[in-house]
Write a protein that holds these residues in place. Structure first.
Motif, short mmCIF file in Angstrom:
data_model
loop_
_atom_site.label_atom_id
_atom_site.label_comp_id
_atom_site.label_asym_id
_atom_site.label_seq_id
_atom_site.Cartn_x
_atom_site.Cartn_y
_atom_site.Cartn_z
N VAL A 103 0.83 -1.10 -0.11
CA VAL A 103 -0.11 0.14 -0.16
C VAL A 103 0.90 1.24 0.06
N ASP A 104 1.80 1.27 0.76
CA ASP A 104 2.88 2.30 0.99
C ASP A 104 4.06 2.28 -0.18
N TYR A 105 3.50 2.42 -1.38
CA TYR A 105 4.39 2.44 -2.40
C TYR A 105 5.26 3.63 -2.69
#
Length: 124
Positions: A103-105
């Motif tokens: 999600v935290d790309y």
């Protein structure tokens, strides 16, 4: 997995460049391939990411509408087309990859593989 970034150079403001990120290695099937950049004295900054296999792309607000990420699976290469370049785009550009999507790309520390960087200089 080894990543090789290329295509950087010097260009005047308003011009275009296309960066390439070629992958090699015994196996290579990352779900996330991203581009980051780092200007002198600044932290590494997220530019954009490609989520495979659905081919979804994500961009930072600073490049949205000007930069485009694409891929050529036959060549194991991901591209960053940069149009309408501005002097503030000047930086070393890095490609990065990770096997699983996250999600935290946008955080550099979340990527496992990195290319060596290619310099992009935009003059005013």
């Amino acid at each position: 997995v080894q990543l090789q970034a290329s295509g950087g150079g010097w260009v005047q403001a308003g011009g275009s460049l296309k960066l390439s990120c070629a992958a090699s290695g015994r196996t290579y099937s990352p779900t996330a391939v991203a581009w980051f950049r780092q200007a002198p004295g600044k932290e590494r900054e997220f530019v954009g990411a490609l989520r495979r296999p659905m081919r979804r792309t994500y961009y930072s607000n600073s490049v949205k509408g000007r930069f485009t990420i694409s891929r050529d699976d036959a060549k194991n290469t991901v591209y960053l087309q940069m149009n309408s370049l501005k002097p503030e785009d000047t930086a070393v550009y890095y490609c990065a990859a990770r096997i699983n999507w996250i999600v935290d790309y946008t955080t550099p520390q979340n990527y496992q593989y990195w290319g060596q960087g290619t310099q992009v200089t935009v003059s005013s």
